[in-house]
Design an enzyme around this catalytic site. Structure first.
Site, PDB file in Angstrom:
ATOM      1  CG  ASP A   1      -2.315  -0.169  -2.770  1.00 25.09           C
ATOM      2  OD1 ASP A   1      -2.215   0.953  -2.233  1.00 25.09           O
ATOM      3  OD2 ASP A   1      -3.091  -1.041  -2.353  1.00 25.09           O
TER       4      ASP A   1
ATOM      5  CB  SER B   1      -0.963  -0.046   1.191  1.00 26.87           C
ATOM      6  OG  SER B   1      -1.845   1.038   1.143  1.00 26.87           O
TER       7      SER B   1
ATOM      8  CG  ASP C   1      -2.148   4.242  -1.666  1.00 29.94           C
ATOM      9  OD1 ASP C   1      -2.732   4.248  -2.761  1.00 29.94           O
ATOM     10  OD2 ASP C   1      -2.326   3.366  -0.798  1.00 29.94           O
TER      11      ASP C   1
ATOM     12  CG  ASP D   1      -5.828   1.221  -1.149  1.00 32.51           C
ATOM     13  OD1 ASP D   1      -4.877   2.012  -1.183  1.00 32.51           O
ATOM     14  OD2 ASP D   1      -5.944   0.329  -0.273  1.00 32.51           O
TER      15      ASP D   1
HETATM   16 MG    MG Z   1      -3.134   1.586  -0.422  1.00 33.25          MG
END
Ligand code: MG
Length: 424
Positions: free
Chosen positions: A220, A80, A218, A222
């Site tokens: 990744d 993440s 960020d 999400d």
């Molecule tokens: Mg994330």
């Protein structure tokens, strides 16, 4: 950290464990340098367990979660917003919800000594490519948003959204300037966490180019946060209020430490407060059939779209809103209460002792009410305080908000003083 607790052996065991529970598994990864190694190891365990593996390659987490609709489960290799030396695994159900506590325990129970054995040679799984996941995700979003001619600067932070958000916004009609939009697992441009101190370049670029909006993700994808047309970082608390006010009809779900501007601005709407963590918010959104869920960290759940927090969709949605009016104007209608956050570190070995002492000591702050959804949330006539142990670090997190600056500072200082006294 990769090489310490996160190894290819662990990921092979995870593959055996997941493969014994789910037959058709779609696998993706963010651009971290350890991604290919861990992806191969996971696939090896999955195939050894007899599962079918479908590889989408380097994609954002919401892209993988969407692809998982067609399989028994999605496996995303990502850490993440954390630094490049970390990595991990997040598992997704076909409905866009990450594995819940019971499912995670089921996987963990199959690790190590008790791990399932591989299947015989004639039952080993097959591995396939799943090309086109990014295009599917883009098409899915484009079918659910309008057009926008906004001028947008997008900072992908060299993360997984490099291959989607700039192209998606362009397809919506925006003029896009992409920053740090080449995937690089060492994250050379900036720390992957989209907090204000990491987004100076984005703020400056929005100002210098006269753009309408800045977007940052960020590692990744999400998460999504924004910068307004004056180059000011907007951040999660303000965006949460803006998006929640737009989405709320009957019920919204937020973590315990979100602003009370939500209750003040949404009479008649139930504001449900959960533990901090997008999985808890998503679970509660599903349970209550809520209109919206969000976290000040920049994760947004639009259940009419998906239960997976999707920073890419959130970016497209925000661009749509900015086509109506300037972001600073949209935000101007929302009161901003002073909110202070901080933390007090403690020795990890004393954790239980400190939690017991806090439970005894906090009522001495004389609140109107205390709830214990996550740590302690103390309500006062003009504000609130949340004191809770971090889920990932040996720290007590403190947040305080009030309608008046002086009161917020006083609440924060009293709570911090008490916690420091307890930690010693
Ligand atoms: Mg994330």
């Amino acid at each position: 950290m990769v090489g310490a607790e996160v190894t290819s052996d662990l990921f092979r065991d995870l593959g055996l464990a997941v493969g014994s529970l789910c037959h058709r598994v779609v696998v993706g990864r963010d651009p971290r340098t350890s991604g290919p190694m861990l992806s191969e190891a996971l696939a090896s365990g999955l195939l050894a367990s007899g599962a079918q593996v479908y590889d989408v390659g380097m994609v954002s987490t919401p892209t993988l979660a969407l692809a998982a609709r067609r399989y028994d489960c999605g496996a995303m290799i990502t850490a993440s917003h954390n630094p490049p030396e970390y990595n991990g695994l997040k598992l997704w159900n076909p409905n866009g919800m990450s594995f819940d506590a019971r499912q995670r325990e089921e996987v963990e129970a199959r690790l190590g000594k008790g791990r399932p054995k591989g299947v015989p040679w004639d039952s080993v799984g097959e591995r396939w490519a799943h090309p086109g996941a990014v295009e599917e995700h883009m098409d899915f979003i484009l079918a659910r948003v309008g057009t926008s001619e906004a001028k947008v600067v997008v900072d992908c932070g060299c993360g997984a959204t490099s291959n989607i958000t700039p192209y998606l916004l362009e397809a919506m009609g925006c003029r896009v300037l992409a920053l740090n939009a080449h995937p690089d697992g060492t994250f050379p441009a900036r720390d992957p966490e989209p907090v204000e101190e990491n987004l100076g370049l984005l703020c400056r670029t929005v100002r210098a180019t006269g753009a309408d909006l800045g977007i940052a993700h960020d590692g990744d994808g999400d998460r999504m946060v924004a910068v307004d047309e004056a180059g000011n970082y907007v951040g999660g608390d303000r965006l949460l209020a803006l998006l929640a006010l737009r989405e709320a009809k009957r019920c919204i779900v937020v973590p315990v430490d979100s602003s009370m501007v939500l209750e003040d601005s949404l009479p008649g709407v139930e504001v449900v407060r959960t533990r901090v963590g997008d999985v808890y918010v998503a679970e509660e959104v599903a349970r209550r059939n809520a209109d919206f869920g969000g976290e000040p960290s920049g994760t947004w759940i639009f259940p009419r779209y998906s239960l997976c927090p999707d920073g890419v969709y959130a970016a497209a949605h925000l661009v749509e809103l900015v086509a109506e009016d300037k972001l600073s104007h949209l935000l101007a209608n929302i009161p901003q209460y002073p909110l202070k956050r901080g933390n007090v570190p403690f020795a990890p070995a004393r954790r239980e002792q400190i939690l017991r002492a806090l439970a005894r000591a906090l009522p001495s702050l004389d609140p109107e009410a205390i709830t214990t959804v996550d740590g302690w949330r103390l309500t006062f006539p003009g504000g609130w305080v949340v004191v809770r142990p971090s889920g990932t670090e040996p720290k007590v997190r403190i947040a305080a908000e009030a309608r008046e600056e002086r009161e917020a500072a006083a609440l924060f200082d009293r709570a911090k003083g008490l916690v420091e006294g307890v930690v010693g």
